[in-house]
Design a protein around this motif. Structure first.
Motif, PDB file in Angstrom:
ATOM      1  N   ASP A 195     -38.030  43.417   2.604  1.00 47.04           N
ATOM      2  CA  ASP A 195     -36.597  43.701   2.573  1.00 47.04           C
ATOM      3  C   ASP A 195     -35.798  42.920   3.610  1.00 47.04           C
ATOM      4  N   GLN A 196     -36.465  42.102   4.424  1.00 41.84           N
ATOM      5  CA  GLN A 196     -35.747  41.355   5.449  1.00 41.84           C
ATOM      6  C   GLN A 196     -36.519  40.094   5.787  1.00 41.84           C
ATOM      7  N   ASN A 197     -35.817  39.120   6.330  1.00 40.48           N
ATOM      8  CA  ASN A 197     -36.488  37.881   6.727  1.00 40.48           C
ATOM      9  C   ASN A 197     -37.508  38.146   7.827  1.00 40.48           C
ATOM     10  N   ILE A 198     -38.603  37.434   7.767  1.00 41.47           N
ATOM     11  CA  ILE A 198     -39.697  37.607   8.719  1.00 41.47           C
ATOM     12  C   ILE A 198     -39.529  36.623   9.870  1.00 41.47           C
ATOM     13  N   GLU A 199     -39.563  37.121  11.101  1.00 39.89           N
ATOM     14  CA  GLU A 199     -39.430  36.254  12.263  1.00 39.89           C
ATOM     15  C   GLU A 199     -40.734  35.507  12.537  1.00 39.89           C
ATOM     16  N   GLU A 200     -40.607  34.392  13.216  1.00 42.14           N
ATOM     17  CA  GLU A 200     -41.762  33.540  13.508  1.00 42.14           C
ATOM     18  C   GLU A 200     -42.820  34.281  14.309  1.00 42.14           C
ATOM     19  N   ALA A 201     -42.399  35.164  15.211  1.00 40.27           N
ATOM     20  CA  ALA A 201     -43.356  35.910  16.032  1.00 40.27           C
ATOM     21  C   ALA A 201     -44.255  36.801  15.175  1.00 40.27           C
ATOM     22  N   VAL A 202     -43.697  37.369  14.116  1.00 40.71           N
ATOM     23  CA  VAL A 202     -44.489  38.219  13.218  1.00 40.71           C
ATOM     24  C   VAL A 202     -45.492  37.363  12.456  1.00 40.71           C
ATOM     25  N   LEU A 203     -45.054  36.191  12.002  1.00 43.89           N
ATOM     26  CA  LEU A 203     -45.972  35.289  11.306  1.00 43.89           C
ATOM     27  C   LEU A 203     -47.129  34.870  12.212  1.00 43.89           C
ATOM     28  N   SER A 204     -46.816  34.602  13.460  1.00 43.94           N
ATOM     29  CA  SER A 204     -47.858  34.204  14.422  1.00 43.94           C
ATOM     30  C   SER A 204     -48.853  35.331  14.642  1.00 43.94           C
ATOM     31  N   GLU A 205     -48.347  36.555  14.674  1.00 40.38           N
ATOM     32  CA  GLU A 205     -49.226  37.710  14.867  1.00 40.38           C
ATOM     33  C   GLU A 205     -50.159  37.891  13.674  1.00 40.38           C
ATOM     34  N   ILE A 206     -49.610  37.695  12.477  1.00 36.48           N
ATOM     35  CA  ILE A 206     -50.445  37.790  11.270  1.00 36.48           C
ATOM     36  C   ILE A 206     -51.465  36.657  11.243  1.00 36.48           C
ATOM     37  N   SER A 207     -51.035  35.456  11.618  1.00 37.83           N
ATOM     38  CA  SER A 207     -51.938  34.299  11.605  1.00 37.83           C
ATOM     39  C   SER A 207     -53.136  34.482  12.533  1.00 37.83           C
ATOM     40  N   ALA A 208     -52.940  35.265  13.599  1.00 35.95           N
ATOM     41  CA  ALA A 208     -54.005  35.471  14.585  1.00 35.95           C
ATOM     42  C   ALA A 208     -55.021  36.521  14.160  1.00 35.95           C
ATOM     43  N   LEU A 209     -54.778  37.212  13.047  1.00 36.53           N
ATOM     44  CA  LEU A 209     -55.703  38.240  12.580  1.00 36.53           C
ATOM     45  C   LEU A 209     -57.018  37.629  12.096  1.00 36.53           C
ATOM     46  N   PRO A 210     -58.100  38.406  12.141  1.00 40.27           N
ATOM     47  CA  PRO A 210     -59.366  37.924  11.585  1.00 40.27           C
ATOM     48  C   PRO A 210     -59.238  37.646  10.084  1.00 40.27           C
ATOM     49  N   ASN A 211     -59.903  36.618   9.599  1.00 35.82           N
ATOM     50  CA  ASN A 211     -59.990  36.264   8.179  1.00 35.82           C
ATOM     51  C   ASN A 211     -58.704  35.707   7.575  1.00 35.82           C
ATOM     52  N   ILE A 212     -57.680  35.479   8.398  1.00 34.49           N
ATOM     53  CA  ILE A 212     -56.454  34.885   7.892  1.00 34.49           C
ATOM     54  C   ILE A 212     -56.565  33.362   7.990  1.00 34.49           C
TER      55      ILE A 212
END
Length: 220
Positions: A195-212
């Protein structure tokens, strides 16, 4: 990628007489640009069905290249997009395909640069609305009308839950979510409209997850 009025689709600032063949094509090109994350050095664009028969007369070629250049549907530069692409030394190739597809207004874009390439298939369903139905061999259903993130990941237990937990932590509501995989236990793709634009910090946090493996976004 919002329309201000119906005239942004079919009015004098929009090339071509057909919202399906022009505004829809521009949106397909712009979503491809968003997901690739940068301006490509080359693109091969295949048109199917009605697109293949009328793409020159209806300006579908001009519109889809305008999208690749990150021009919105009402951007007057779309009219000169082929010339602009040439001036930037972007190599564009169009192919009129004879194969029959499930939808008459279908376009496949293969684009790339020295850093890699991407393949995307989209359909224009009328009134400037589109669906992205395939990305690098993954089947998906993405409207392009809402902010979204696409997450390529290893098909492992907990990968989807981990991404969902990060979105919940940042109070980001999921409007629609689909998961596609080519083979059990191999690579998979999460398509998440939010429902809203995703900030770069959130993308970085997701990218750091295992198996991503990779994260891309589409902004509103």
């Amino acid at each position: 990628m919002k329309y201000k009025s119906v005239f942004d689709i079919i009015g004098p600032v929009m090339i071509g007489p057909s919202s399906s063949h022009t505004a829809g094509a521009a949106r397909i090109g712009r979503v491809a640009r968003d997901l690739f994350g940068r301006e490509p050095e080359w693109a091969t664009i295949s048109f199917y069905g009605s697109f293949a028969k009328t793409f020159k007369g209806h300006g579908t070629d001009v519109a889809i290249v305008g999208g690749l250049l990150d021009f919105d549907t009402y951007d007057e530069r779309i009219k000169e997009s082929l010339e602009i692409a040439r001036s930037k030394k972007i190599k564009i190739k169009f192919i009129e395909e004879e194969a029959i597809t499930n939808h008459p207004n279908t376009a496949k874009i293969i684009m790339g640069d020295k850093g890699g390439e991407m393949e995307l298939t989209g359909i224009s369903i009328g009134g400037g609305k589109i669906e992205i139905i395939e990305l690098n061999g993954f089947v998906l259903k993405l409207s392009g009308h809402h902010p979204a993130i696409l997450v390529v990941h290893n098909d492992r237990f907990g990968a989807i839950a981990n991404v969902s937990n990060i979105l919940a932590k940042h109070r980001i509501n999921i409007g629609q979510m689909d998961v596609s995989r080519k083979e059990k236990g191999k690579m998979a793709l999460m398509t998440i409209e939010v429902d809203q634009n995703i900030e770069e910090a959130v993308l970085s946090e997701i990218s750091a997850l295992p198996n991503i493996v990779q994260v891309a976004r589409i902004s509103d």
